[in-house]
Design a protein around this motif. Structure first.
Motif, short mmCIF file in Angstrom:
data_model
loop_
_atom_site.label_atom_id
_atom_site.label_comp_id
_atom_site.label_asym_id
_atom_site.label_seq_id
_atom_site.Cartn_x
_atom_site.Cartn_y
_atom_site.Cartn_z
N THR A 126 68.90 -106.72 40.26
CA THR A 126 67.93 -107.68 40.59
C THR A 126 67.80 -108.27 42.18
O THR A 126 68.90 -108.17 42.90
CB THR A 126 68.47 -109.17 39.83
OG1 THR A 126 69.54 -109.45 40.21
CG2 THR A 126 68.41 -108.83 38.40
N GLY A 128 64.89 -104.55 38.89
CA GLY A 128 64.16 -103.40 39.62
C GLY A 128 65.07 -102.13 39.47
O GLY A 128 66.30 -102.10 38.92
N PHE A 147 59.09 -108.89 44.39
CA PHE A 147 60.33 -109.33 44.53
C PHE A 147 60.53 -110.65 45.36
O PHE A 147 61.49 -111.05 45.54
CB PHE A 147 61.23 -108.49 45.34
CG PHE A 147 61.86 -107.25 44.40
CD1 PHE A 147 62.22 -107.17 43.00
CD2 PHE A 147 61.29 -106.00 44.91
CE1 PHE A 147 62.69 -106.19 42.08
CE2 PHE A 147 61.51 -104.81 44.08
CZ PHE A 147 62.25 -105.09 42.56
N ASP A 166 61.52 -98.83 42.45
CA ASP A 166 61.27 -99.96 43.27
C ASP A 166 61.58 -99.90 44.59
O ASP A 166 61.31 -100.85 45.31
CB ASP A 166 61.83 -101.51 42.57
CG ASP A 166 61.14 -101.49 41.24
OD1 ASP A 166 59.99 -101.50 41.12
OD2 ASP A 166 61.87 -101.45 40.19
#
Length: 306
Positions: free
Chosen positions: A188, A194, A216, A278
């Motif tokens: 995270t 992610g 994010f 990501d």
């Protein structure tokens, strides 16, 4: 300056291809010292076709690459297929040369290795600016995963053919493969989940793009930078993340983030039927966590920061 070497996907201009096979070399137990570099990368001395060279270990690279300028030295001036690769700084051409031998620690690592020749000028320029000596190439996941390698940052060692034993002071995280190539880990950032590629040759903590920076909730910083890698050099925006967490006990705070061409990499992954990522977690994470990256057991061990 952040240098990201991620040769994250290899795609023919005509059609998607499966991950390249490294070699038919069986796993042989070996322990090779790795050399930490000023920017957090790790290098190793290895022999390619009997010639000693200096190579970065690159867990973000599907394939093993050598600088075109070193082709004659390593006996790589042969006919080969030319294809296109998407790297951290965009697309570039690579030439495949088959049937090569790679050794490390006095032991064979690959006996029929496909080596890919490409332009390393931007990479070595970026390394020089970080105070790191030039490299002849990178050893990618085609070799590292075939040899069930363990990259141990705490012992400064590359081991092959044996597993890493978990330690109570380490957080043990499962890794998920992208085909037969790179490995991803879930975490995270600022509380948002992610999926990230582990990339030992990506500078800093996290590399992503502007779209994912918004996902994010990263805070954009003044100024800009450059990402130099396979594909050349591209301008990069700088962001700040407040909190990165991997597992219950490993946390990093207030880390800078650089952007790169993640969209190109994800487009190539999507074309192969793979899930998008990501971003890249780089050398900053692996060094801070004194990581033990076990590519045979598909585990990442990070020393608890809590």
């Amino acid at each position: 300056m952040l240098v990201a070497l991620a040769l994250a996907t290899l795609a023919s201009t005509a059609s998607a291809q499966p991950a390249p096979a490294a070699a038919d070399q069986p796993q042989i137990q070996a322990a090779v010292p790795v050399m930490p570099q000023a920017n957090g990368f790790v290098a190793v001395t290895a022999r390619l076709n009997g010639i000693e060279g200096r190579f970065l270990l690159d867990t973000g690279a599907r394939i093993t690459c050598v600088s075109r300028t070193q082709a004659a030295r390593f006996g790589l001036e042969k006919d080969g297929e030319v294809s296109k690769s998407n790297g951290s700084a965009g697309a570039t051409s690579v030439k495949q040369v088959a049937g090569n031998r790679l050794e490390w620690g006095g032991q064979p690592a690959a006996s029929k290795l496909k080596v890919y020749l490409t332009d390393f000028s931007a990479i070595n320029h970026g390394l020089a600016e970080d105070g790191v000596a030039a490299v002849d190439g990178v050893i990618g996941m085609d070799v590292l995963r075939t040899q069930h390698a363990v990259l141990d940052y705490s012992r400064r060692q590359l081991r092959s053919g044996n597993a890493a034993m978990p330690s109570a002071e380490y957080e043990v995280l499962p890794l998920n493969p992208i085909g037969e190539a790179q490995l991803t880990v879930e975490g995270t950032i600022n509380g948002v989940s992610g999926r990230f590629v582990l990339d030992s040759a990506a500078g800093g903590t996290l590399s992503t793009d502007d779209a994912h920076a918004a996902k994010f909730h990263l805070v954009k910083q003044p100024g800009s930078g450059k990402v130099e890698g396979i594909g050349g050099s591209v301008d990069s925006n700088i962001y700040l993340l407040d909190r990165l967490q991997l597992g219950p006990r490993f946390v990093m705070r207030q880390e800078k983030v650089a952007t790169f061409d993640l969209a190109g990499i994800n487009a190539a992954l999507k074309a192969k039927g793979e899930e998008e990522v990501d971003g890249l977690l780089g050398a900053g994470v692996l060094n801070r966590g004194e990581a033990i990256l076990d590519m045979g057991q598909l585990q990442l061990q990070l020393k608890s920061s809590m």
